[in-house]
Design an enzyme around this catalytic site. Structure first.
Site, PDB file in Angstrom:
ATOM      1  N   HIS A 241      49.525  19.426  23.003  1.00 40.41           N
ATOM      2  CA  HIS A 241      49.212  20.846  23.101  1.00 40.41           C
ATOM      3  C   HIS A 241      49.928  21.554  21.950  1.00 40.41           C
ATOM      4  O   HIS A 241      51.075  21.236  21.635  1.00 40.41           O
ATOM      5  CB  HIS A 241      49.679  21.385  24.451  1.00 40.41           C
ATOM      6  CG  HIS A 241      49.632  22.875  24.527  1.00 40.41           C
ATOM      7  ND1 HIS A 241      48.457  23.571  24.294  1.00 40.41           N
ATOM      8  CD2 HIS A 241      50.591  23.797  24.760  1.00 40.41           C
ATOM      9  CE1 HIS A 241      48.719  24.869  24.402  1.00 40.41           C
ATOM     10  NE2 HIS A 241      49.996  25.025  24.681  1.00 40.41           N
TER      11      HIS A 241
ATOM     12  N   ASN B 190      48.435  28.993  19.243  1.00 39.77           N
ATOM     13  CA  ASN B 190      48.312  28.425  20.593  1.00 39.77           C
ATOM     14  C   ASN B 190      47.030  28.970  21.229  1.00 39.77           C
ATOM     15  O   ASN B 190      46.943  30.158  21.535  1.00 39.77           O
ATOM     16  CB  ASN B 190      49.547  28.811  21.409  1.00 39.77           C
ATOM     17  CG  ASN B 190      49.513  28.223  22.810  1.00 39.77           C
ATOM     18  OD1 ASN B 190      48.491  27.698  23.259  1.00 39.77           O
ATOM     19  ND2 ASN B 190      50.634  28.316  23.509  1.00 39.77           N
TER      20      ASN B 190
ATOM     21  N   CYS C  13      48.346  26.111  29.751  1.00 38.92           N
ATOM     22  CA  CYS C  13      48.265  25.231  28.586  1.00 38.92           C
ATOM     23  C   CYS C  13      48.043  23.764  28.957  1.00 38.92           C
ATOM     24  O   CYS C  13      47.707  22.953  28.099  1.00 38.92           O
ATOM     25  CB  CYS C  13      49.515  25.381  27.732  1.00 38.92           C
ATOM     26  SG  CYS C  13      49.641  27.041  27.060  1.00 38.92           S
TER      27      CYS C  13
HETATM   28  N1  COA Z   1      59.620  37.801  14.386  1.00 37.26           N
HETATM   29  C1  COA Z   1      60.924  37.920  14.042  1.00 37.26           C
HETATM   30  N2  COA Z   1      61.923  37.748  14.913  1.00 37.26           N
HETATM   31  C2  COA Z   1      61.584  37.462  16.169  1.00 37.26           C
HETATM   32  C3  COA Z   1      60.275  37.337  16.589  1.00 37.26           C
HETATM   33  C4  COA Z   1      59.268  37.531  15.646  1.00 37.26           C
HETATM   34  N3  COA Z   1      57.970  37.433  15.935  1.00 37.26           N
HETATM   35  N4  COA Z   1      60.239  37.042  17.905  1.00 37.26           N
HETATM   36  C5  COA Z   1      61.515  36.971  18.299  1.00 37.26           C
HETATM   37  N5  COA Z   1      62.346  37.244  17.258  1.00 37.26           N
HETATM   38  C6  COA Z   1      63.791  37.296  17.219  1.00 37.26           C
HETATM   39  C7  COA Z   1      64.365  37.470  18.590  1.00 37.26           C
HETATM   40  O1  COA Z   1      64.410  38.834  18.952  1.00 37.26           O
HETATM   41  C8  COA Z   1      65.746  36.883  18.413  1.00 37.26           C
HETATM   42  O2  COA Z   1      66.585  37.839  17.803  1.00 37.26           O
HETATM   43  P1  COA Z   1      68.096  38.032  18.308  1.00 37.26           P
HETATM   44  O3  COA Z   1      68.751  36.704  18.046  1.00 37.26           O
HETATM   45  O4  COA Z   1      68.584  39.147  17.471  1.00 37.26           O
HETATM   46  O5  COA Z   1      67.998  38.338  19.766  1.00 37.26           O
HETATM   47  C9  COA Z   1      65.546  35.748  17.403  1.00 37.26           C
HETATM   48  O6  COA Z   1      64.294  36.042  16.755  1.00 37.26           O
HETATM   49  C10 COA Z   1      65.439  34.379  18.065  1.00 37.26           C
HETATM   50  O7  COA Z   1      64.558  34.505  19.197  1.00 37.26           O
HETATM   51  P2  COA Z   1      64.247  33.282  20.086  1.00 37.26           P
HETATM   52  O8  COA Z   1      63.414  33.728  21.242  1.00 37.26           O
HETATM   53  O9  COA Z   1      65.511  32.532  20.373  1.00 37.26           O
HETATM   54  O10 COA Z   1      63.367  32.427  19.102  1.00 37.26           O
HETATM   55  P3  COA Z   1      62.913  30.964  19.288  1.00 37.26           P
HETATM   56  O11 COA Z   1      63.433  30.157  18.185  1.00 37.26           O
HETATM   57  O12 COA Z   1      63.142  30.480  20.688  1.00 37.26           O
HETATM   58  O13 COA Z   1      61.349  31.093  19.074  1.00 37.26           O
HETATM   59  C11 COA Z   1      59.341  31.117  20.410  1.00 37.26           C
HETATM   60  C12 COA Z   1      60.563  31.893  19.949  1.00 37.26           C
HETATM   61  C13 COA Z   1      58.531  31.972  21.361  1.00 37.26           C
HETATM   62  C14 COA Z   1      58.540  30.762  19.195  1.00 37.26           C
HETATM   63  C15 COA Z   1      59.829  29.831  21.119  1.00 37.26           C
HETATM   64  O14 COA Z   1      60.811  30.140  22.056  1.00 37.26           O
HETATM   65  C16 COA Z   1      58.736  29.072  21.821  1.00 37.26           C
HETATM   66  O15 COA Z   1      57.880  28.486  21.188  1.00 37.26           O
HETATM   67  N6  COA Z   1      58.782  29.016  23.161  1.00 37.26           N
HETATM   68  C17 COA Z   1      57.927  28.141  23.966  1.00 37.26           C
HETATM   69  C18 COA Z   1      56.479  28.452  23.875  1.00 37.26           C
HETATM   70  C19 COA Z   1      55.728  27.506  24.752  1.00 37.26           C
HETATM   71  O16 COA Z   1      55.822  26.309  24.627  1.00 37.26           O
HETATM   72  N7  COA Z   1      55.023  28.009  25.716  1.00 37.26           N
HETATM   73  C20 COA Z   1      54.425  27.119  26.669  1.00 37.26           C
HETATM   74  C21 COA Z   1      53.045  26.906  26.451  1.00 37.26           C
HETATM   75  S1  COA Z   1      52.169  28.396  26.283  1.00 37.26           S
END
Ligand code: COA
Length: 335
Positions: free
Chosen positions: A259, A289, A118
């Site tokens: 980004h 993304n 990214c």
């Molecule tokens: N729909 C519904 N629930 C979902 C889900 C989806 N698509 N994906 C994950 N969940 C659930 C998880 O299983 C978790 O459930 P649990 O609490 O029962 O275990 C809950 O939602 C929270 O998950 P979590 O991973 O803590 O969510 P988050 O708020 O961190 O959001 C991302 C997830 C991926 C959106 C976030 O972590 C993110 O943006 N990460 C960084 C991405 C990034 O910058 N990458 C670098 C560049 S590519």
């Protein structure tokens, strides 16, 4: 005669992009994995993404370049260097840059692919700028193109909601106007982050085999929570530092060009910089993304909408797999 050795500065002199037609919206994702439009919107800010149905990363890159060439008098055969920022090259080799070179008819160009996930567009932009500053090259195409749908597991709700396909390109040329162009960069890598975001197989460590396919190692793996924590800090800190190092206040910055991985990471970065929401470029809601294409596509859209003007100071910032991260400070030079 007095010897003049004015430093050459690289500036963006044309932009272009390609948006695939097919839309993948949150409603559709609700029908294939256990998720909801509400969850995706509140956790990421993504409403829909684009999917490239027929063609590869090079085809998207070529369309972005064709769009760019419509807006400049520069011809493909005048291009010196092509840098393709991507994690989804058509093949491991030859480089996608070679395929683009041939397809657009850039008959005298050499080129290469740049892999920094990214952050790749920022790394490529700085590399292109350095080639121009060296005085050796005058026309460098910097392309961000990623067909993320080719490495997304559409049964994994943790990742399939995040990514989309897009391509965008900028042309770099030298300018003697010291008021515009690429002025500073702060770029970083930290390989200790490799396990949190990766595609395990297909390289020399884990060549393709029945086992790598069974284990789904040819898809993106991400520990979202772990990446989120470091991305928020990494992107916010570097954006603040580059402002400080260049004595810029938030009033001096026309736009943050972040980004587009997650709206919450973008908001945190803007807050650390003291920048209001109206001064943050956003297209994550429409494309998700798109890895290397996020930043140049924001530049293209905001420029074409008449929202950026010559003399505007922009801070470009990214965080991605590797880990890789960084920021670039530039002053927009296009009328
Ligand atoms: N729909 C519904 N629930 C979902 C889900 C989806 N698509 N994906 C994950 N969940 C659930 C998880 O299983 C978790 O459930 P649990 O609490 O029962 O275990 C809950 O939602 C929270 O998950 P979590 O991973 O803590 O969510 P988050 O708020 O961190 O959001 C991302 C997830 C991926 C959106 C976030 O972590 C993110 O943006 N990460 C960084 C991405 C990034 O910058 N990458 C670098 C560049 S590519």
């Amino acid at each position: 005669m007095q010897f003049q050795n004015k430093k050459k500065v690289a500036t963006i002199t044309a932009v272009g992009m390609y948006v695939p037609e097919k839309i993948l919206d949150n409603k559709y994702l609700e029908s294939i994995v256990d998720t909801s439009d509400e969850w995706i919107m509140t956790r990421t800010g993504i409403r829909e993404r684009r999917i490239m149905e027929n063609g590869a990363t090079s085809d998207m890159a070529v369309k972005a370049c064709e769009d760019l060439f419509k807006t400049t008098s520069v011809k493909p055969e005048e291009i010196d260097v092509i840098i393709v920022a991507t994690v989804t090259p058509d093949m491991l080799f030859p480089a996608t840059a070679c395929l683009v070179q041939e397809k657009i008819g850039a008959t005298k160009a050499w080129g290469f692919d740049l892999s920094a996930a990214c952050s790749a567009f920022l790394f490529a932009l700085q590399t292109g700028a350095s080639l121009i500053e060296s005085g050796t090259y005058k026309k460098v195409l910097v392309i961000g193109s990623d067909k993320m749908s080719s490495i997304v597991d559409y049964t994994d709700r943790n990742t399939c909601i995040l990514f989309g396909d897009l391509a965008s390109a900028v042309l770099l040329e030298p300018t003697e106007n010291q008021n515009i162009g690429i002025k500073d960069s702060m770029l970083f890598s930290d390989g200790s982050g490799k396990d949190a975001l990766q595609m395990k197989a297909g390289g020399s460590l884990n060549p393709a085999s029945h086992e790598t396919i069974d284990k789904k190692w040819h898809y993106i793996y991400q520990d979202g929570k772990a990446v989120f924590k470091v991305a928020v800090k990494g992107m916010a800190d570097v954006s603040y530092e580059i402002m400080k190092r260049n004595n810029l206040t938030s009033d001096d910055v026309a736009y943050l060009v972040p980004h587009q991985a997650n709206l919450r990471i973008i908001d945190a970065t803007a807050e650390r910089m003291g920048i209001s929401k109206e001064k943050v470029m956003i297209n994550i809601d429409r494309y998700g993304n798109t890895t290397a294409a996020t930043i140049p596509s924001c530049l293209t859209e905001y420029y074409r909408d008449g929202k950026i003007k010559k003399g505007d100071n922009l801070i470009l910032a990214a965080f991605g797999a590797g880990y890789t991260w960084g920021a670039i400070y530039l002053t927009w030079g296009l009328d």
